[in-house]
Design a protein around this motif. Sequence first.
Motif, PDB file in Angstrom:
ATOM      1  N   GLY A  42       2.662  17.565 -12.228  1.00 46.13           N
ATOM      2  CA  GLY A  42       2.651  18.889 -11.839  1.00 46.13           C
ATOM      3  C   GLY A  42       3.951  19.850 -12.395  1.00 46.13           C
ATOM      4  O   GLY A  42       3.704  20.851 -12.988  1.00 46.13           O
ATOM      5  N   HIS A  43       4.708  19.092 -12.544  1.00 42.27           N
ATOM      6  CA  HIS A  43       6.143  19.803 -13.167  1.00 42.27           C
ATOM      7  C   HIS A  43       5.965  20.148 -14.674  1.00 42.27           C
ATOM      8  O   HIS A  43       6.126  20.920 -15.292  1.00 42.27           O
ATOM      9  N   VAL A  44       5.000  19.051 -15.150  1.00 40.67           N
ATOM     10  CA  VAL A  44       4.884  19.311 -16.814  1.00 40.67           C
ATOM     11  C   VAL A  44       3.799  20.612 -16.958  1.00 40.67           C
ATOM     12  O   VAL A  44       4.098  21.175 -17.868  1.00 40.67           O
ATOM     13  N   TYR A  45       3.089  20.579 -16.093  1.00 40.07           N
ATOM     14  CA  TYR A  45       2.025  21.579 -16.224  1.00 40.07           C
ATOM     15  C   TYR A  45       2.488  22.951 -15.862  1.00 40.07           C
ATOM     16  O   TYR A  45       2.202  23.903 -16.494  1.00 40.07           O
ATOM     17  N   CYS A  98       1.045  -1.141   0.016  1.00 38.41           N
ATOM     18  CA  CYS A  98      -0.032   0.136   0.119  1.00 38.41           C
ATOM     19  C   CYS A  98       0.741   1.179  -0.099  1.00 38.41           C
ATOM     20  O   CYS A  98       0.498   2.051  -0.667  1.00 38.41           O
ATOM     21  N   TYR A  99       1.844   1.206   0.695  1.00 38.17           N
ATOM     22  CA  TYR A  99       2.734   2.414   0.990  1.00 38.17           C
ATOM     23  C   TYR A  99       3.524   2.702  -0.448  1.00 38.17           C
ATOM     24  O   TYR A  99       3.585   3.576  -0.910  1.00 38.17           O
ATOM     25  N   ASP A 100       3.855   1.502  -1.062  1.00 41.13           N
ATOM     26  CA  ASP A 100       4.564   1.691  -2.395  1.00 41.13           C
ATOM     27  C   ASP A 100       3.713   2.251  -3.371  1.00 41.13           C
ATOM     28  O   ASP A 100       4.247   2.947  -4.219  1.00 41.13           O
ATOM     29  N   LEU A 101       2.445   1.670  -3.391  1.00 40.75           N
ATOM     30  CA  LEU A 101       1.547   2.398  -4.424  1.00 40.75           C
ATOM     31  C   LEU A 101       1.434   3.862  -4.218  1.00 40.75           C
ATOM     32  O   LEU A 101       1.315   4.737  -5.020  1.00 40.75           O
ATOM     33  N   VAL A 102       1.040   4.185  -3.167  1.00 40.47           N
ATOM     34  CA  VAL A 102       0.951   5.568  -2.600  1.00 40.47           C
ATOM     35  C   VAL A 102       2.154   6.509  -2.972  1.00 40.47           C
ATOM     36  O   VAL A 102       1.744   7.659  -3.524  1.00 40.47           O
ATOM     37  N   LYS A 103       3.171   5.909  -2.687  1.00 38.20           N
ATOM     38  CA  LYS A 103       4.531   6.734  -3.235  1.00 38.20           C
ATOM     39  C   LYS A 103       4.540   6.777  -4.511  1.00 38.20           C
ATOM     40  O   LYS A 103       4.847   7.869  -5.105  1.00 38.20           O
ATOM     41  N   GLU A 104       4.289   5.935  -5.482  1.00 32.81           N
ATOM     42  CA  GLU A 104       4.407   5.802  -6.713  1.00 32.81           C
ATOM     43  C   GLU A 104       3.210   6.725  -7.300  1.00 32.81           C
ATOM     44  O   GLU A 104       3.559   7.528  -8.257  1.00 32.81           O
ATOM     45  N   SER A 153       1.962  12.308  -9.538  1.00 32.57           N
ATOM     46  CA  SER A 153       1.332  13.579  -9.489  1.00 32.57           C
ATOM     47  C   SER A 153       2.230  14.575  -9.483  1.00 32.57           C
ATOM     48  O   SER A 153       2.124  15.768 -10.290  1.00 32.57           O
ATOM     49  N   LYS A 154       3.409  14.545  -8.726  1.00 36.28           N
ATOM     50  CA  LYS A 154       4.422  15.477  -9.031  1.00 36.28           C
ATOM     51  C   LYS A 154       5.158  15.923 -10.326  1.00 36.28           C
ATOM     52  O   LYS A 154       5.381  16.581 -10.903  1.00 36.28           O
ATOM     53  N   PRO A 158      -6.431  12.887  -1.230  1.00 40.80           N
ATOM     54  CA  PRO A 158      -6.240  13.037  -2.730  1.00 40.80           C
ATOM     55  C   PRO A 158      -5.329  11.942  -3.457  1.00 40.80           C
ATOM     56  O   PRO A 158      -5.701  11.559  -4.394  1.00 40.80           O
ATOM     57  N   THR A 159      -4.497  11.468  -2.890  1.00 39.02           N
ATOM     58  CA  THR A 159      -3.575  10.414  -3.508  1.00 39.02           C
ATOM     59  C   THR A 159      -4.078   9.020  -3.338  1.00 39.02           C
ATOM     60  O   THR A 159      -4.125   8.477  -4.261  1.00 39.02           O
ATOM     61  N   LEU A 160      -4.652   8.828  -2.049  1.00 34.43           N
ATOM     62  CA  LEU A 160      -5.477   7.628  -1.954  1.00 34.43           C
ATOM     63  C   LEU A 160      -6.538   7.274  -2.754  1.00 34.43           C
ATOM     64  O   LEU A 160      -6.855   6.325  -3.217  1.00 34.43           O
ATOM     65  N   SER A 161      -7.230   8.436  -3.062  1.00 33.12           N
ATOM     66  CA  SER A 161      -8.663   8.469  -4.073  1.00 33.12           C
ATOM     67  C   SER A 161      -8.196   7.926  -5.456  1.00 33.12           C
ATOM     68  O   SER A 161      -8.888   7.358  -6.040  1.00 33.12           O
TER      69      SER A 161
END
Length: 619
Positions: free
Chosen positions: A481-484, A466-472, A477-478, A556-559
């Motif tokens: 965001g950088h591309v945006y 679960c933690y690995d997924l959230v980190k991924e 997301s970052k 937001p990340t978990l969703s």
Amino acid sequence: MDFCPNLPQSENDDNDGYDAVEIIEPSNGMELNSTSPIPSDETAVASKKMKSVVWNHFTRQKINGQLKAVCNQCNGKLVAGSGTNHLHKHLLRCPRRKQPTIKNAMLNATVNKGKVQVGAFSFDHDTSRRELANMIIKHEYPLSMVEHSGFRKFVGSLQPMFKNMGYMVVTTHFIDNSWRLQSRLIRFIHVMCPHTAEVLSDNLMECLLDWNIDGQLCSLTVDNATTNDAMVDILLDKLSNSLLLNGRLFHMRCCAHILNLIVKDGLDVISESIERIRSSVSYWKMTPKRHEKFMKGVRELKISSTKQLILDCKTRWNSTYYMLDIALVYKDVFSCLKPREPQYKSLPSEEDWEFAKEICCRLELFDEVTKLFSGTKYPTMNLYFYYTCEIRISISEWLGSNNDKIRIMAKKMLEKYDKYWSVVNELMAVATVLDPRYKMKLVEYYFPMLYGVDCEHRIGSVRNYCYDLVKEYQLKSKSYGHVYQSNEPLITQSPMEAFHLGREQRRASFETFISQSTSTDHVKSELDYYLEESVLPRTDTFDILGWWKVNGSKYPTLSNVARDILAIPVSTVASESAFSTSGRFVTPHRSRLRPNTLEALMCCQDWLLAEDAGTNFYN
């Protein structure tokens, strides 16, 4: 893949079961050995009698003053002039004639205006397919007959080179912006033979590129064919850089198929124990008259059930369960009718009925899970972990049965379970963690029962997953965001460097400072916060997608994780259902449709029906 026979026409009906491919054109007269001529006074008699087709395989010779029939294959010498029955029998057991020759493989016989012509045989796939279609249309055979294993083996023995047209259906499953579960048929591909892993992967990869979703895949659900396993390996090599956790959750095996394999292995062990019940059901269903007698017995005993006797199909385990379940209802009827029916000799013993009752009690859970796995309107993935745990616990309990056959059955089933679901459980467990009614509690409850002293390690593995997924997802997301922000003016990240900036620039720089100083630990704390909250009350009407829609801003990340994981189908039944409608397209009126036209009809129908059902995801 389907196979189609290409049968040569036989010369006549007198070849007594000879190889229909090896056709030898009959001679116009007697074929006699030139060194041992038959006397002229015997010629008329010989000419009159040599009409049997058997003389195509024998030569008449006079040896030591006696007339002999010499086999053209093995040179065996048999008596001639006393009928041909013994000559036919010799051909059936002739050792040389049974050996394959070039003639067996290459000659083909055709009948033209009553004359048999023999020529070189040339196999053609299109001709075979056309003849198969003609046969089905002319005799009103069901289209599904080409899927039957017996039909495939039969035609494969006749012409193993033939491969029928094969199709691969690709269905996407996702949760839309309104948090509604969606599925769409996006390809119905005609796959050229041979259907190797390379061919399948190329076709699937082309589909992903056409739809531009090769970088948005979460998982791929396929059945347990060896070819599919090899195909997944090829796709992993091509897509690993764009898959979550380098493809750790990419391969999802069809749970409906796994469940079928588990139960089938178990029932194979006890098949003899239920044979008398099967024979009894078969006897009373054999003719309408017997069935009428049976139903009369039901009425005499005042049994209220209206269920009809079912004879099982050995390739479908649940049909065996239904057969036993219904037969148990009418147990007394079988005993009542035995004295009245002298030919009925397969009455099950009391021990047989007790064994059948025990089997039905044990298979009831499997039937419930099969219906869940096999629904075309599949539920979200969080519902499956509970059932897979219950199945393993039930099988483990059977190992302690007093019945030897039950213990052997349980051992076979447990081996098959561990072969597949020791891996799948981890992904199913993650989906359960995303259910606010369970979170880690269901995992912590079942794993000690399943794995004993190894439970802590496995619980920790699910938690780390679960933690690995959230980190991924945070990294994704970052990255987005950088591309945006890539077209925005470069803003200094360091507070010391921001000292000389203007007020508005410092305000923008502060926002950047916050986002960059937020470490992975902050995102992990989002998961920690979710897990630390109390679980919700467990109700059957709970809408997990509605809950995440409301609480998405809080997590937001978990969703985002939930939106992908909960949409993963654990069964290919939803995709296979496309083939159940294909018969409406491949009718005699549309049998000449091109594969791309058929694909357009299949996909368009699926999308239009989804709109009619109110699941249009364009909003």
